[in-house]
Every structure is written in C-alpha cells, then in structure tokens.
Write a protein that holds these residues in place. Structure first.
Motif, PDB file in Angstrom:
ATOM      1  N   MET A 128      -7.387  10.113 -27.018  1.00 30.77           N
ATOM      2  CA  MET A 128      -8.079   9.844 -28.279  1.00 30.77           C
ATOM      3  C   MET A 128      -8.286   8.331 -28.397  1.00 30.77           C
ATOM      4  SD  MET A 128      -8.288  12.881 -29.804  1.00 30.77           S
ATOM      5  CE  MET A 128      -8.469  12.690 -31.576  1.00 30.77           C
ATOM      6  N   ASN A 159     -13.456  13.164 -39.828  1.00 26.09           N
ATOM      7  CA  ASN A 159     -12.823  14.087 -38.890  1.00 26.09           C
ATOM      8  C   ASN A 159     -13.677  15.342 -38.767  1.00 26.09           C
ATOM      9  OD1 ASN A 159     -11.844  16.258 -40.741  1.00 26.09           O
ATOM     10  ND2 ASN A 159     -10.540  14.636 -41.560  1.00 26.09           N
ATOM     11  N   SER A 166      -9.351  15.324 -34.317  1.00 26.33           N
ATOM     12  CA  SER A 166      -9.608  14.073 -35.035  1.00 26.33           C
ATOM     13  C   SER A 166      -8.849  14.025 -36.357  1.00 26.33           C
ATOM     14  CB  SER A 166     -11.112  13.898 -35.276  1.00 26.33           C
ATOM     15  OG  SER A 166     -11.687  15.054 -35.833  1.00 26.33           O
ATOM     16  N   CYS A 169      -5.117  13.245 -35.440  1.00 23.34           N
ATOM     17  CA  CYS A 169      -4.983  11.840 -35.060  1.00 23.34           C
ATOM     18  C   CYS A 169      -5.068  10.950 -36.299  1.00 23.34           C
ATOM     19  CB  CYS A 169      -6.074  11.469 -34.065  1.00 23.34           C
ATOM     20  SG  CYS A 169      -5.914   9.813 -33.369  1.00 23.34           S
ATOM     21  N   THR A 189     -17.420  18.050 -34.577  1.00 20.93           N
ATOM     22  CA  THR A 189     -17.474  16.656 -34.157  1.00 20.93           C
ATOM     23  C   THR A 189     -18.899  16.110 -34.114  1.00 20.93           C
ATOM     24  OG1 THR A 189     -17.399  17.479 -31.883  1.00 20.93           O
ATOM     25  CG2 THR A 189     -15.352  16.658 -32.803  1.00 20.93           C
ATOM     26  N   MET A 204     -13.337   6.789 -37.070  1.00 18.70           N
ATOM     27  CA  MET A 204     -12.986   8.124 -36.599  1.00 18.70           C
ATOM     28  C   MET A 204     -12.097   7.996 -35.375  1.00 18.70           C
ATOM     29  SD  MET A 204     -15.291  11.527 -35.822  1.00 18.70           S
ATOM     30  CE  MET A 204     -16.305  10.843 -34.508  1.00 18.70           C
ATOM     31  N   CYS A 205     -11.153   8.886 -35.255  1.00 19.77           N
ATOM     32  CA  CYS A 205     -10.308   8.984 -34.071  1.00 19.77           C
ATOM     33  C   CYS A 205     -10.815  10.200 -33.298  1.00 19.77           C
ATOM     34  CB  CYS A 205      -8.852   9.172 -34.510  1.00 19.77           C
ATOM     35  SG  CYS A 205      -7.674   9.160 -33.158  1.00 19.77           S
ATOM     36  N   ASP A 206     -11.379   9.994 -32.118  1.00 16.40           N
ATOM     37  CA  ASP A 206     -12.023  11.116 -31.439  1.00 16.40           C
ATOM     38  C   ASP A 206     -11.663  11.165 -29.962  1.00 16.40           C
ATOM     39  OD1 ASP A 206     -13.521  13.396 -31.302  1.00 16.40           O
ATOM     40  OD2 ASP A 206     -15.469  12.432 -31.530  1.00 16.40           O
ATOM     41  N   GLN A 207     -11.930  12.323 -29.362  1.00 26.20           N
ATOM     42  CA  GLN A 207     -11.646  12.538 -27.953  1.00 26.20           C
ATOM     43  C   GLN A 207     -12.681  11.837 -27.077  1.00 26.20           C
ATOM     44  OE1 GLN A 207     -10.601  16.795 -27.079  1.00 26.20           O
ATOM     45  NE2 GLN A 207     -11.099  17.078 -29.230  1.00 26.20           N
TER      46      GLN A 207
END
Length: 328
Positions: A128, A159, A166, A169, A189, A204-207
């Motif tokens: 992430m 998120n 997300s 995280c 997403t 944003m906390c994303d993959q």
C-alpha cells in the motif's frame, strides 16, 4: 430377509455414489471451465491479480478459468455465493485481506471464513502507498504529517468503501497520527482514484496494483510506502517508518478458496496448479510490474493459507473493534 436385502441394497447404493464421486474427482477438471468468483468490480486491484493468475493457472489446470465479478458489501456477497455453490471444484473464490476482516466488520456475516471454505493457497502480496493529489502543498511525508495536524478539518481521505483495503489502511494511519480526517467512502477504487486525480479528495492509501500506472506517470504525489521495506518496483518512495511513522504497515494479500466439502483430490489439483502459476516467471514479472509480489510456492498451499488466515483474523479483529467501525 426382505428388509435385510433392502438395507444391503441401500448401503451398496451409497458406496456406489461415493465411488462415482471419487471417480469424478480423479477425472477433474476435464473440459469443463472453472468459475473464479472475484467479489469486487472488474478493473480493481483484486481483479487485476485474478486475471493475471487465472490466465497462467488455466494452462496448468488443463481447463479454462473464467472470472466472475460479483461485487458488493465489501466482498461478502461474492464470498457467500461460493459458500453456497456446489462443492465440485468448478466454483472457486479469489479474495483479498477482506476474508480476515469481515468477521469483525460484519456482525451478521453469515459465514465463517475458516469453517465454511476449503483452503487452496495464497497468491500474492500487494503493498500500500499513501498518495495525494497534485494540488496538495506538501511534497514529502515528513511535511505532510504536520500539514495534516494543522489542516485536518479541511482534508479528505478517500477509500473504496467500508472494509476495503484502502479503508483499513486509512484506519491504521489515522490511529497512528492520532488525527481524524474526513473520510470519503466510494463504491470501489476506480471512482475514488478518479476523484483524487481530479482533486475532489486529497489523500488515499491504495494498492500498487491499482495506482502503478499513475505513479509511473507522475499523476499522483507518492508520500510513503506503508510497509517495513521499500516497494521493489518503486524504490524511490520511502517507507512511513523511514519518515518518522514506524509500525504503520499494511500488506494486502490475495488467496484462493473453494466451497466446504470440495473433495481433497480436487483441492490438491487446484493447489498444484496454483503453485505452478505463482512460480511462473511471467506471473512473477507481471506482479512485479504492478508493484506486487507473487508468493513462494510453499505459501500457495491449503495448510499455509489456513495458518495465515487464522493469524490475520486474530490481528485485525481487535483493531476493528477498537475503531468501532461496522459495515452492517
């Protein structure tokens, strides 16, 4: 004697059914395609992993694996469909970390991830990254942290919905900095990413599987890798720990399951095909391109997944309960 004869006939019939079932398991999969349920929308991070995997795994299994996207309710709708499917090996589930968080997020979940599925094996780990839109003033994570403290009331954190990677995280991040931001949940997403690129939301906390293209294009500000070490494909992005926020680590993992009661010979064949797929150089290269990491073959096994899933449930349950966040 007549009753005895009937009893013998009944026992013989049951034995014949068992033998037939065993024969079917040995012949599996034949030419019949396998349906792989992905409990999220097409084009999302889990879908990307699933499509790359099944393209290669199909060759090793000897039949086509067809992706069926069935999103909704944090992945629980798709998971429930697999729980209720015939346990003949022709319906499987490809899910992410949500299998370990659902028991705490949903008070009326309707299934037990450990009891209602046969484990096949793990697939890949996905890092992430905390990102921001290009309009945000801070350029580094060190600068971002005090900026958040000063401007928390007017900053938004996107998120992909309650229970999403997300979201999880984001929960850990806000807990670590002891500051609440305005969270904006989306139905996936894709719309969240669209709005952060457009400047409608800030963070944003994303993959990496979802934002690799945008990171490479410089369309987002990468603030921190949310894991202990730097992401192999994005080594220029420092970790949160390197920048003054140790311990904020979220690894999103993907795994494969079958309905409870799927015959062991079938599970063995699926797991063997999975182990070959995760070791395939093309799959490993594709995961690396997306910033992800295919698991070693020894983790693509039923026993490894069961142990890992149990540990993840024990890890996330107290975090979610402390946050008091429920999806139902």
């Amino acid at each position: 004697m007549n009753r005895v004869a009937k009893l013998v006939a009944a026992v013989a019939a049951v034995g014949a059914m068992g033998a037939f079932s065993g024969a079917q398991a040995q012949e599996y999969p034949g030419s019949k395609p396998v349906s792989a349920v992905v409990p999220f929308a097409a084009g999302g991070p889990t879908d990307k992993v699933a499509r790359e995997l099944t393209m290669i795994m199909s060759k090793h299994l000897g039949t086509q694996i067809v992706i069926e996207n069935l999103g909704g309710a944090g992945g629980t709708i798709g998971a429930k469909k697999v729980v209720q499917a015939r346990n003949d090996g022709y319906t499987i589930l490809i899910h992410h970390i949500g299998m370990s968080t659902a028991p705490a997020l949903y008070r009326n979940l309707g299934f037990d991830p450990l009891k209602d599925f046969e484990m096949i094996g793990e697939i890949a780990d996905v890092p992430m990254v905390m990102v921001g839109n290009k309009q945000l003033p801070p350029n580094t994570f060190k600068d971002l942290l005090p900026y958040i403290k000063t401007n928390a009331a007017k900053l938004s954190l996107a998120n992909a919905g309650i229970g999403s990677a997300s979201h999880l995280c984001g929960l850990l991040f806000q807990s670590a900095i002891q500051t609440e931001l305005t969270t904006v949940p989306y139905k996936g997403t894709a719309p969240a990413l669209t709005d952060i690129l457009g400047g409608q939301v800030n963070l944003m906390c994303d993959q990496t599987t979802n934002i690799a293209g945008q990171l490479k294009a410089g369309a987002l500000k990468p603030y921190a890798a949310m894991q202990a070490r730097r992401v192999e494909a994005f080594k220029d992005i420092p970790t949160a720990g390197e920048q003054g926020l140790p311990g904020v680590e979220v690894k999103i993992w993907h795994a494969m399951y079958a309905p409870k009661g799927t015959p062991k010979p079938v599970i063995d064949k699926l797991s063997a095909a999975l182990q070959k797929a995760v070791a395939d150089p093309n799959f490993r290269a594709k995961m690396a391109e997306l910033g992800a990491e295919a698991v070693p073959a020894q983790r693509a096994t039923p026993d490894s997944l069961r142990t890992f899933l149990s540990a993840e449930i024990n890890k996330w349950t107290p975090v979610i309960k402390k946050a008091g966040v429920y999806a139902d």
